[in-house]
Design a protein around this motif. Structure first.
Motif, PDB file in Angstrom:
ATOM      1  N   ARG A 108      36.154  28.434  22.337  1.00 29.02           N
ATOM      2  CA  ARG A 108      36.060  27.249  21.283  1.00 29.02           C
ATOM      3  C   ARG A 108      36.300  27.734  19.951  1.00 29.02           C
ATOM      4  O   ARG A 108      36.068  28.787  19.640  1.00 29.02           O
ATOM      5  CB  ARG A 108      34.541  26.849  21.373  1.00 29.02           C
ATOM      6  N   ARG A 148      27.909  29.377  13.091  1.00 27.16           N
ATOM      7  CA  ARG A 148      28.461  29.176  14.411  1.00 27.16           C
ATOM      8  C   ARG A 148      29.008  30.386  15.061  1.00 27.16           C
ATOM      9  O   ARG A 148      29.026  30.807  16.229  1.00 27.16           O
ATOM     10  CB  ARG A 148      29.038  27.919  14.402  1.00 27.16           C
ATOM     11  N   SER A 151      26.426  33.221  16.073  1.00 27.81           N
ATOM     12  CA  SER A 151      25.701  32.744  17.370  1.00 27.81           C
ATOM     13  C   SER A 151      26.428  32.682  18.532  1.00 27.81           C
ATOM     14  O   SER A 151      25.804  32.601  19.567  1.00 27.81           O
ATOM     15  CB  SER A 151      25.079  31.296  16.985  1.00 27.81           C
ATOM     16  N   ASP A 153      28.415  30.171  19.016  1.00 27.64           N
ATOM     17  CA  ASP A 153      28.826  28.854  19.508  1.00 27.64           C
ATOM     18  C   ASP A 153      30.313  28.320  19.651  1.00 27.64           C
ATOM     19  O   ASP A 153      30.846  27.641  20.011  1.00 27.64           O
ATOM     20  CB  ASP A 153      28.343  27.864  18.479  1.00 27.64           C
ATOM     21  N   ILE A 154      31.186  29.345  18.372  1.00 31.02           N
ATOM     22  CA  ILE A 154      32.592  29.020  18.780  1.00 31.02           C
ATOM     23  C   ILE A 154      33.021  30.636  18.565  1.00 31.02           C
ATOM     24  O   ILE A 154      32.170  31.538  18.039  1.00 31.02           O
ATOM     25  CB  ILE A 154      33.029  28.356  17.051  1.00 31.02           C
ATOM     26  N   ASP A 155      34.192  30.741  19.166  1.00 34.89           N
ATOM     27  CA  ASP A 155      34.992  32.167  19.294  1.00 34.89           C
ATOM     28  C   ASP A 155      35.761  32.480  18.116  1.00 34.89           C
ATOM     29  O   ASP A 155      35.740  33.652  17.833  1.00 34.89           O
ATOM     30  CB  ASP A 155      35.641  32.087  20.543  1.00 34.89           C
TER      31      ASP A 155
END
Length: 312
Positions: A108, A148, A151, A153-155
């Protein structure tokens, strides 16, 4: 029952795991001297290791027989187990070979539409050839981007090199770009070439606001010169900014590399803006927790190659 478990735990804690390497060499070589050479120990040190192993297992393990040594029944039974265990330990601490063609993941990436338009088609063309099981998900950038990243949530995301990085993030240069003043080709101001700052301020502008914030560096430069501009349209999308100036007498300032992709189709002209600095250095940004992620590092290399091909 609890007593037996306690004794087992104490027994395991007493084991020097380095002895496993010595045991593996002794069981395979069936010779103290050859085992010592195999793992780089002196013969006395290997003899001491054998004594410790005999005490640990309560068995002689190796017995002298003629000119050599033979394994006891216990050692014969241990040999395949020890070799398997050593192989598992080596696999645990040895980084496996990286082959992007066998990786199966979804990454992501938070990005604005100008970068997804510029880079993602070329990147996906490479992925489909070289890493066919890797999927990309482009997601919007927001004010919570640092959280994000942390966490997971995105790379990865993108930023301008002059923007301060959030704590715990790393960056790598992606591409050099420049700002361009963009207007439709038959705009009244297009025939005059690059405008002065005052002429630029007199135009009606389209601005892109990714985070929904207010004034820009351009407004600060104009204010310093005692000037002010009219902003006719603010949009979160770079593509809509280009389409708006293509159909009106408004102008916009944004990435030259991005606008160049649409200049012919939208009949646009790109001029040098009267703003400093006009350089745009774009970086890739990821969290420190991902610094050993070999797939992500490989993907960053693909992004750089695609960006370099576009600039060539």
């Amino acid at each position: 029952m609890l007593y037996i478990q306690y004794m087992r735990d104490v027994h395991l804690k007493a084991i020097d795991l380095n002895l496993l390497t010595a045991l593996g060499a002794l069981l395979s070589q069936r010779s103290v001297s050859r085992a010592a050479r195999e793992i780089g120990l002196s013969q006395p040190a290997m003899s001491r290791a054998l004594d410790r192993l005999r005490h640990l297992f309560g068995d002689e393990l190796m017995l002298r027989s003629g000119a050599g040594m033979v394994l006891t029944a216990r050692a014969e039974a241990l040999a395949p187990q020890v070799q398997e265990l050593l192989a598992d330990i080596r696999a645990l601490v040895t980084e496996p070979l990286f082959d992007p063609s066998t990786e199966r993941r979804t990454l992501r990436i938070a990005a604005v539409d100008s970068l997804t338009t510029l880079l993602f088609p070329g990147v996906m063309a490479r992925l489909l050839r070289e890493a066919p099981h890797i999927d990309l998900r482009a997601v919007p950038i927001g004010t919570d981007i640092a959280h994000r990243l942390q966490s997971g949530d995105i790379d990865m995301t993108f930023a301008l090199a002059n923007y301060p990085l959030a704590a715990g993030t790393h960056s790598e240069m992606l591409m050099d770009d420049r700002l361009a003043l963009i207007m439709r080709r038959d705009h009244p101001a297009a025939r005059n070439g690059p405008p002065s700052l005052a002429a630029y301020a007199a135009l009606t502008h389209v601005t892109v606001s990714v985070f929904g914030d207010g004034s820009t560096e351009a407004d600060a430069a104009l204010a310093a010169a005692g000037l002010e501009r009219r902003i006719g349209l603010t949009t979160p999308h770079f593509t809509s900014a280009l389409m708006a100036v293509a159909r009106t007498d408004m102008v916009t300032v944004l990435s030259r590399a991005f606008a160049r992709q649409f200049a012919e189709a939208f009949d646009l002209v790109l001029l040098e803006p009267p703003l400093e600095p006009a350089d745009l250095k774009v970086t890739m940004v990821w969290h420190a927790s991902r610094k050993h992620d070999r797939l992500l590092a490989w993907l960053r290399g693909i992004f750089k190659e695609v960006a370099a091909d576009m600039a060539a």
